[in-house]
Design a protein around this motif. Structure first.
Motif, short mmCIF file in Angstrom:
data_model
loop_
_atom_site.label_atom_id
_atom_site.label_comp_id
_atom_site.label_asym_id
_atom_site.label_seq_id
_atom_site.Cartn_x
_atom_site.Cartn_y
_atom_site.Cartn_z
N LEU A 27 9.09 8.68 -3.67
CA LEU A 27 9.26 10.15 -3.61
C LEU A 27 8.32 10.67 -4.66
O LEU A 27 8.27 10.43 -5.88
CB LEU A 27 10.60 10.68 -3.68
N PHE A 28 7.48 11.67 -4.21
CA PHE A 28 6.37 12.35 -5.19
C PHE A 28 6.63 13.76 -5.21
O PHE A 28 6.26 14.37 -4.30
CB PHE A 28 5.04 12.03 -4.73
N SER A 29 7.59 14.44 -6.00
CA SER A 29 8.04 15.69 -5.98
C SER A 29 8.56 16.04 -4.43
O SER A 29 8.15 17.29 -3.90
CB SER A 29 6.71 16.51 -6.23
N GLY A 30 9.29 15.25 -4.02
CA GLY A 30 9.94 15.35 -2.70
C GLY A 30 9.26 15.11 -1.82
O GLY A 30 9.98 15.12 -0.25
N ARG A 31 8.03 14.75 -1.68
CA ARG A 31 7.29 14.28 -0.63
C ARG A 31 7.08 12.56 -0.65
O ARG A 31 7.38 12.05 -1.63
CB ARG A 31 5.69 14.84 -0.55
N LYS A 32 6.97 12.26 0.68
CA LYS A 32 6.79 10.48 0.57
C LYS A 32 5.35 10.23 0.25
O LYS A 32 4.41 10.67 0.54
CB LYS A 32 7.02 10.09 2.07
N ARG A 33 5.49 9.23 -0.80
CA ARG A 33 4.22 8.82 -1.20
C ARG A 33 4.25 6.95 -1.13
O ARG A 33 5.42 6.29 -1.24
CB ARG A 33 4.19 8.80 -2.55
N PHE A 34 3.05 6.57 -0.58
CA PHE A 34 3.27 4.93 -0.26
C PHE A 34 2.08 4.54 -1.16
O PHE A 34 0.93 5.20 -1.26
CB PHE A 34 2.86 5.05 1.24
N HIS A 35 2.29 3.22 -1.77
CA HIS A 35 1.29 2.42 -2.41
C HIS A 35 1.09 1.34 -1.43
O HIS A 35 1.99 0.51 -1.26
CB HIS A 35 1.53 2.27 -3.72
N ALA A 36 -0.32 0.96 -1.27
CA ALA A 36 -0.70 -0.14 -0.48
C ALA A 36 -1.95 -0.76 -1.02
O ALA A 36 -2.77 -0.16 -1.64
CB ALA A 36 -0.57 0.02 0.88
N HIS A 37 -2.26 -1.83 -0.30
CA HIS A 37 -3.63 -2.43 -0.61
C HIS A 37 -4.17 -2.92 0.76
O HIS A 37 -3.69 -3.58 1.63
CB HIS A 37 -3.36 -3.83 -1.56
N ILE A 38 -5.51 -2.31 1.16
CA ILE A 38 -6.19 -2.73 2.42
C ILE A 38 -7.65 -2.46 1.83
O ILE A 38 -8.27 -1.82 1.23
CB ILE A 38 -5.79 -1.21 3.10
N GLY A 39 -8.22 -3.64 2.75
CA GLY A 39 -9.54 -4.21 2.53
C GLY A 39 -9.84 -4.21 1.02
O GLY A 39 -11.08 -3.79 0.83
N LEU A 62 -2.59 14.39 -7.15
CA LEU A 62 -3.50 12.98 -7.07
C LEU A 62 -4.81 13.24 -7.64
O LEU A 62 -5.03 11.95 -8.34
CB LEU A 62 -3.78 12.76 -5.56
N ALA A 63 -5.45 14.19 -8.03
CA ALA A 63 -6.84 14.29 -8.50
C ALA A 63 -6.57 13.99 -10.03
O ALA A 63 -7.24 13.58 -10.80
CB ALA A 63 -7.17 15.75 -8.42
N ALA A 64 -5.22 14.44 -10.72
CA ALA A 64 -5.37 14.09 -11.81
C ALA A 64 -5.11 12.53 -12.19
O ALA A 64 -5.23 12.11 -13.31
CB ALA A 64 -3.74 14.49 -12.40
N GLU A 65 -4.85 11.73 -10.99
CA GLU A 65 -4.97 10.21 -11.43
C GLU A 65 -6.29 9.51 -11.42
O GLU A 65 -6.38 8.37 -11.40
CB GLU A 65 -4.23 9.57 -10.33
N GLN A 66 -7.37 10.48 -11.39
CA GLN A 66 -8.78 10.12 -11.15
C GLN A 66 -9.10 9.12 -10.20
O GLN A 66 -9.66 7.90 -10.75
CB GLN A 66 -9.18 9.75 -12.62
N PRO A 67 -8.95 9.36 -9.09
CA PRO A 67 -9.24 8.58 -7.90
C PRO A 67 -10.73 8.20 -7.77
O PRO A 67 -11.60 9.20 -8.48
CB PRO A 67 -8.76 8.91 -6.55
#
Length: 241
Positions: A27-39, A62-67
């Motif tokens: 959970l991410f501030s009440g929203r669903k968050r998924f972490h995965a590896h693809i490609g 998410l921008a704060a995580e510098q993607p």
């Protein structure tokens, strides 16, 4: 590459993650968050809910995580003839419709147009608004050069945040309702105050206006086609970039 993806609905999230062998849910501030590896990519997806406010919040967090890349992914509606249900469209322009005028978001597109061309995706203009738009009325108002216009509710907010933080942006939508399908309901009738669809509100709306049932059945069928198209498109995209 570290990639963040923002979707609005579970059907969109499921389609994006279909190519993942394993995903971790939190959970991410009440929203669903998924972490995965693809490609070979490190992927974080947030299912933010519908609308500009939810999308902008998720993009800012998410921008704060510098993607390395920020993607807006999901379903959309065709405005003009030329796109069919299930077709994949990559954004080459993002507009925000305020209700009276268009604002173009000056965002840095990832691999502008080349990604779409390499993967044979249509290139188009995404038009974001917090309301379901009357596509027949919107068509004549489009600015010159707005190719393959697609209406949706989130990409302008995500693109604006990406531009502010200097993060490359990519928009990907599959068509869930054709150009000649005008919706006979407003999205807020189905949602709570946070723009999350609530089954009890859907049922209450159906009971008040049962005439929308055939359209809802048709849209559900189209959404399954759009989800399959999005799943295939995201798998190809994430293995290409």
């Amino acid at each position: 590459m570290k990639i963040v993806i923002i979707t609005a609905m579970p059907e969109e999230s499921g389609a994006v993650l279909k190519g993942a062998k394993k995903s971790e849910k939190s959970l991410f501030s009440g929203r669903k968050r998924f972490h995965a590896h693809i490609g070979g990519h490190d992927l974080d997806l947030v299912e933010a809910g519908m609308g500009m406010l939810n999308a902008g919040w998720a993009a800012t967090a998410l921008a704060a995580e510098q993607p390395d890349l920020m993607i807006s992914a999901g379903f959309g509606g065709a405005v003009l003839p030329g796109l069919s249900v299930g077709d994949v469209v990559a954004a080459q322009q993002v507009l925000h419709w305020s209700g009276s005028e268009f604002e173009e978001i000056a965002v840095g597109f990832y691999g502008r147009n080349t990604v779409a061309d390499e993967l044979s995706f249509a290139r188009g203009t995404f038009i974001s608004c917090d309301l379901i738009l009357d596509k027949q009325s919107l068509g004549p108002k489009l600015p010159p050069g707005a190719a393959n216009p697609v209406v949706e509710m989130e990409s302008a907010a995500i693109a604006r945040v990406a531009a502010t933080h200097g993060i490359p942006f990519l928009g990907l939508r599959t068509i869930s309702d054709p150009w000649n399908e005008e919706l006979d309901f407003s999205i807020d009738e189905f949602c709570d105050d946070t723009m999350q669809i609530r089954p009890v509100k859907v049922l209450a709306t159906i009971l008040r206006r049962p005439r929308i049932i055939p359209q809802l059945i048709r849209l559900a069928r189209n959404s399954r086609v759009a989800a399959a198209g999005l799943a295939n498109a995201m798998k190809r995209l994430l293995h290409q970039i």
